[in-house]
Scaffold this motif. Structure first.
Motif, PDB file in Angstrom:
ATOM      1  N   VAL A  85       0.829  -1.205   0.000  1.00  0.00           N
ATOM      2  CA  VAL A  85       0.000   0.000   0.000  1.00  0.00           C
ATOM      3  C   VAL A  85       0.861   1.251   0.000  1.00  0.00           C
ATOM      4  O   VAL A  85       1.994   1.268   0.502  1.00  0.00           O
ATOM      5  N   LEU A  86       0.300   2.300  -0.573  1.00  0.00           N
ATOM      6  CA  LEU A  86       0.867   3.639  -0.497  1.00  0.00           C
ATOM      7  C   LEU A  86       0.060   4.423   0.523  1.00  0.00           C
ATOM      8  O   LEU A  86      -1.160   4.566   0.381  1.00  0.00           O
ATOM      9  N   LEU A  87       0.714   4.908   1.558  1.00  0.00           N
ATOM     10  CA  LEU A  87       0.023   5.732   2.557  1.00  0.00           C
ATOM     11  C   LEU A  87       0.123   7.196   2.166  1.00  0.00           C
ATOM     12  O   LEU A  87       1.181   7.665   1.715  1.00  0.00           O
ATOM     13  N   ARG A  97      -1.017  14.778  -8.681  1.00  0.00           N
ATOM     14  CA  ARG A  97      -0.084  14.157  -9.621  1.00  0.00           C
ATOM     15  C   ARG A  97       1.012  13.397  -8.885  1.00  0.00           C
ATOM     16  O   ARG A  97       1.423  12.308  -9.314  1.00  0.00           O
ATOM     17  N   ARG A  98       1.466  13.947  -7.777  1.00  0.00           N
ATOM     18  CA  ARG A  98       2.514  13.265  -7.001  1.00  0.00           C
ATOM     19  C   ARG A  98       2.003  11.947  -6.429  1.00  0.00           C
ATOM     20  O   ARG A  98       2.713  10.950  -6.408  1.00  0.00           O
ATOM     21  N   ILE A  99       0.757  11.932  -5.962  1.00  0.00           N
ATOM     22  CA  ILE A  99       0.174  10.694  -5.430  1.00  0.00           C
ATOM     23  C   ILE A  99       0.082   9.638  -6.536  1.00  0.00           C
ATOM     24  O   ILE A  99       0.445   8.474  -6.341  1.00  0.00           O
ATOM     25  N   ALA A 100      -0.402  10.050  -7.708  1.00  0.00           N
ATOM     26  CA  ALA A 100      -0.533   9.112  -8.823  1.00  0.00           C
ATOM     27  C   ALA A 100       0.829   8.556  -9.231  1.00  0.00           C
ATOM     28  O   ALA A 100       0.984   7.349  -9.505  1.00  0.00           O
ATOM     29  N   GLU A 101       1.826   9.418  -9.257  1.00  0.00           N
ATOM     30  CA  GLU A 101       3.174   8.988  -9.631  1.00  0.00           C
ATOM     31  C   GLU A 101       3.746   8.019  -8.599  1.00  0.00           C
ATOM     32  O   GLU A 101       4.346   6.997  -8.944  1.00  0.00           O
ATOM     33  N   ALA A 102       3.557   8.345  -7.311  1.00  0.00           N
ATOM     34  CA  ALA A 102       4.066   7.471  -6.260  1.00  0.00           C
ATOM     35  C   ALA A 102       3.381   6.110  -6.284  1.00  0.00           C
ATOM     36  O   ALA A 102       4.013   5.081  -6.019  1.00  0.00           O
ATOM     37  N   LEU A 103       2.090   6.094  -6.616  1.00  0.00           N
ATOM     38  CA  LEU A 103       1.378   4.820  -6.708  1.00  0.00           C
ATOM     39  C   LEU A 103       1.986   3.956  -7.814  1.00  0.00           C
ATOM     40  O   LEU A 103       2.203   2.750  -7.624  1.00  0.00           O
ATOM     41  N   ARG A 104       2.301   4.556  -8.962  1.00  0.00           N
ATOM     42  CA  ARG A 104       2.908   3.802 -10.068  1.00  0.00           C
ATOM     43  C   ARG A 104       4.313   3.313  -9.705  1.00  0.00           C
ATOM     44  O   ARG A 104       4.662   2.154  -9.934  1.00  0.00           O
ATOM     45  N   TRP A 159       2.276  14.836   4.440  1.00  0.00           N
ATOM     46  CA  TRP A 159       2.257  16.289   4.411  1.00  0.00           C
ATOM     47  C   TRP A 159       1.968  16.822   5.818  1.00  0.00           C
ATOM     48  O   TRP A 159       1.525  16.066   6.699  1.00  0.00           O
ATOM     49  N   PRO A 160       2.148  18.123   6.058  1.00  0.00           N
ATOM     50  CA  PRO A 160       1.828  18.691   7.376  1.00  0.00           C
ATOM     51  C   PRO A 160       0.339  18.573   7.707  1.00  0.00           C
ATOM     52  O   PRO A 160      -0.508  18.397   6.817  1.00  0.00           O
ATOM     53  N   ASP A 161       0.029  18.713   8.980  1.00  0.00           N
ATOM     54  CA  ASP A 161      -1.352  18.643   9.453  1.00  0.00           C
ATOM     55  C   ASP A 161      -2.207  19.697   8.748  1.00  0.00           C
ATOM     56  O   ASP A 161      -1.780  20.846   8.559  1.00  0.00           O
ATOM     57  N   HIS A 162      -3.425  19.297   8.353  1.00  0.00           N
ATOM     58  CA  HIS A 162      -4.406  20.166   7.686  1.00  0.00           C
ATOM     59  C   HIS A 162      -3.958  20.609   6.288  1.00  0.00           C
ATOM     60  O   HIS A 162      -4.495  21.584   5.751  1.00  0.00           O
ATOM     61  N   HIS A 163      -2.999  19.920   5.696  1.00  0.00           N
ATOM     62  CA  HIS A 163      -2.465  20.341   4.399  1.00  0.00           C
ATOM     63  C   HIS A 163      -3.576  20.441   3.341  1.00  0.00           C
ATOM     64  O   HIS A 163      -4.347  19.494   3.152  1.00  0.00           O
ATOM     65  N   PRO A 164      -3.677  21.569   2.634  1.00  0.00           N
ATOM     66  CA  PRO A 164      -4.678  21.688   1.555  1.00  0.00           C
ATOM     67  C   PRO A 164      -4.126  21.049   0.272  1.00  0.00           C
ATOM     68  O   PRO A 164      -3.266  21.617  -0.395  1.00  0.00           O
ATOM     69  N   PHE A 165      -4.625  19.901  -0.082  1.00  0.00           N
ATOM     70  CA  PHE A 165      -4.109  19.192  -1.249  1.00  0.00           C
ATOM     71  C   PHE A 165      -4.361  19.992  -2.526  1.00  0.00           C
ATOM     72  O   PHE A 165      -5.412  20.612  -2.704  1.00  0.00           O
ATOM     73  N   SER A 166      -3.387  19.936  -3.420  1.00  0.00           N
ATOM     74  CA  SER A 166      -3.426  20.691  -4.670  1.00  0.00           C
ATOM     75  C   SER A 166      -3.397  19.740  -5.863  1.00  0.00           C
ATOM     76  O   SER A 166      -3.137  18.542  -5.709  1.00  0.00           O
ATOM     77  N   PRO A 167      -3.643  20.256  -7.076  1.00  0.00           N
ATOM     78  CA  PRO A 167      -3.491  19.410  -8.262  1.00  0.00           C
ATOM     79  C   PRO A 167      -2.092  18.808  -8.378  1.00  0.00           C
ATOM     80  O   PRO A 167      -1.936  17.672  -8.837  1.00  0.00           O
ATOM     81  N   GLN A 187      -9.139  16.194  -6.131  1.00  0.00           N
ATOM     82  CA  GLN A 187     -10.139  15.642  -7.050  1.00  0.00           C
ATOM     83  C   GLN A 187      -9.546  14.652  -8.051  1.00  0.00           C
ATOM     84  O   GLN A 187     -10.160  13.625  -8.366  1.00  0.00           O
ATOM     85  N   ASP A 188      -8.358  14.927  -8.571  1.00  0.00           N
ATOM     86  CA  ASP A 188      -7.811  14.109  -9.653  1.00  0.00           C
ATOM     87  C   ASP A 188      -6.835  13.038  -9.163  1.00  0.00           C
ATOM     88  O   ASP A 188      -6.207  12.373  -9.992  1.00  0.00           O
ATOM     89  N   ALA A 189      -6.716  12.852  -7.863  1.00  0.00           N
ATOM     90  CA  ALA A 189      -5.821  11.819  -7.333  1.00  0.00           C
ATOM     91  C   ALA A 189      -6.504  10.456  -7.416  1.00  0.00           C
ATOM     92  O   ALA A 189      -7.739  10.367  -7.467  1.00  0.00           O
ATOM     93  N   PRO A 190      -5.717   9.373  -7.446  1.00  0.00           N
ATOM     94  CA  PRO A 190      -6.326   8.034  -7.383  1.00  0.00           C
ATOM     95  C   PRO A 190      -7.223   7.909  -6.154  1.00  0.00           C
ATOM     96  O   PRO A 190      -6.902   8.415  -5.074  1.00  0.00           O
ATOM     97  N   GLN A 191      -8.360   7.251  -6.320  1.00  0.00           N
ATOM     98  CA  GLN A 191      -9.288   7.109  -5.202  1.00  0.00           C
ATOM     99  C   GLN A 191      -8.678   6.209  -4.125  1.00  0.00           C
ATOM    100  O   GLN A 191      -8.167   5.128  -4.428  1.00  0.00           O
ATOM    101  N   PRO A 192      -8.733   6.638  -2.877  1.00  0.00           N
ATOM    102  CA  PRO A 192      -8.076   5.879  -1.821  1.00  0.00           C
ATOM    103  C   PRO A 192      -9.030   4.958  -1.068  1.00  0.00           C
ATOM    104  O   PRO A 192     -10.259   5.107  -1.125  1.00  0.00           O
ATOM    105  N   ALA A 193      -8.435   4.026  -0.343  1.00  0.00           N
ATOM    106  CA  ALA A 193      -9.143   3.352   0.735  1.00  0.00           C
ATOM    107  C   ALA A 193      -8.972   4.198   1.994  1.00  0.00           C
ATOM    108  O   ALA A 193      -7.926   4.829   2.188  1.00  0.00           O
ATOM    109  N   VAL A 194      -9.988   4.229   2.843  1.00  0.00           N
ATOM    110  CA  VAL A 194      -9.968   5.070   4.036  1.00  0.00           C
ATOM    111  C   VAL A 194     -10.023   4.182   5.269  1.00  0.00           C
ATOM    112  O   VAL A 194     -10.960   3.379   5.428  1.00  0.00           O
ATOM    113  N   LEU A 195      -9.018   4.327   6.129  1.00  0.00           N
ATOM    114  CA  LEU A 195      -8.985   3.563   7.372  1.00  0.00           C
ATOM    115  C   LEU A 195      -9.625   4.395   8.480  1.00  0.00           C
ATOM    116  O   LEU A 195      -9.121   5.463   8.835  1.00  0.00           O
TER     117      LEU A 195
END
Length: 346
Positions: A243-245, A284-291, A272-280, A310-318
């Protein structure tokens, strides 16, 4: 930082600064340190217990990270726009509202005004989220959460460390809950004797003498895993899976330990830091790390899912929740402090 906090507390203690009443009883849940104690799950748990006891409960929060359109806002969850509430009210209030943790969730920098609005909307008790240092609002009870693994955030004050005020501030607490506690402590249904507490924490309580609050313990346990397709399964479905966390929380190491304990193989962790506002760019970084990591699944927290790009791979939520054998004792203590519901309410 500690000197400023001490001076401010002294001003309240001596009556130079005044606390203001909300019109309904208030119970505060807070920390000595900046995040990482499981405060939000505990607030949700306590609000749920009070509702089961027949109370109409509002959670009041400052709304860190939000940009509300008014000084005080009632948080509304809109399933069609899951990120909207987080942008308006902050991720933690948005998460609490989405979970239906309380009858209403109110945010505002002026928490006296927020609590009074909650009372006007029918709440007969307010749970003040992250309120230990916010002494401007009168409360009947202060519950302080302390991380069993690192009670005082390494002993360094903000901004270099995590401490918001001196550990001596525990003398103001009415009850202390040791979170992330070992299973044998969380299984105890009463107050915990000093010789069973972490040595650093026990030593501080000893210095407080008769002013030391009673202590009980709680654990943070995985409750469910929501898959990207919306199905909910047992958390141990992660066992053996690479898994990618992805997280933007205080104490990401705790999230990593929790996932590892479920048997998952952690291919990488983007923290990322607490409360980080995710950006486009983050998407892209999440998608790249998943690959690149070879992971077959992205796993995140419920708090991060509220802010998910919005455009990141859909995650599983624990999902994690509070488990404590001392629950009835905690609730009884809170109900005793706040008193019975006024007959003219609800």
């Amino acid at each position: 930082w500690l000197a400023v906090a001490a001076a401010r507390n002294a001003a309240y203690d001596r009556g130079w600064l005044q606390a203001h009443d909300a019109g309904v009883p208030v119970g505060s849940v807070g920390n000595l340190t900046a995040g990482g104690t499981g405060k939000t799950p505990f607030v949700a748990w306590l609000a749920g217990e009070l509702r089961r006891a027949g109370r109409t409960v509002a959670i009041v929060s400052r709304g860190h990270g939000g940009a509300p359109p008014a000084p005080v806002v009632v948080v509304e969850h809109d399933p069609a726009r899951p990120g909207h509430a987080a942008r308006v009210a902050g991720d933690e209030p948005a998460m609490l509202a989405a979970a239906g943790a309380a009858d209403l969730v109110v945010v505002g920098r002026d928490r006296v005004a927020a609590a009074r609005l909650a009372a006007a909307r029918g709440a007969d008790v307010v749970v003040l989220d992250d309120g230990f240092q916010h002494r401007r609002l009168t409360r009947r009870l202060d519950i302080v959460l302390v991380d069993a693994r690192d009670p005082f955030g390494g002993g360094r004050a903000l901004p270099a460390g995590l401490l918001r005020e001196s550990p001596a501030g525990l003398a103001r607490a009415d009850l202390c809950v040791l979170t992330r506690a070992a299973p044998e402590l969380a299984a105890r249904d009463g107050w915990i004797e000093p010789d069973r507490l972490p040595p650093e924490f026990a030593a501080q309580l000893a210095r407080l003498g008769p002013a030391a609050p009673p202590v009980c313990a709680a654990a943070l346990r995985p409750q469910a895993l929501e898959l990207p397709d919306g199905r909910c399964v047992a958390p141990d479905a992660l066992a053996g899976r690479p898994v990618l966390l992805v997280s933007g929380i205080a104490g990401p190491q705790g999230f990593e330990r929790t996932v590892a304990a479920l048997g998952a193989r952690i291919a990488a962790h983007l923290a990322w830091p607490d409360h980080h506002p995710f950006s486009p760019a983050d998407a892209r970084r999440i998608a790249e790390a998943l690959r690149e990591s070879g992971a077959e699944l992205v796993v995140t927290t419920r708090k991060d899912r509220i802010r998910w790009p919005q455009d990141a791979p859909q995650p599983a939520v624990l999902d994690v929740g509070i488990e404590t054998a001392a629950g009835p004792r905690i609730v009884a203590r809170v109900l005793d402090a706040i008193g019975p519901r006024e007959p003219d309410r609800r």
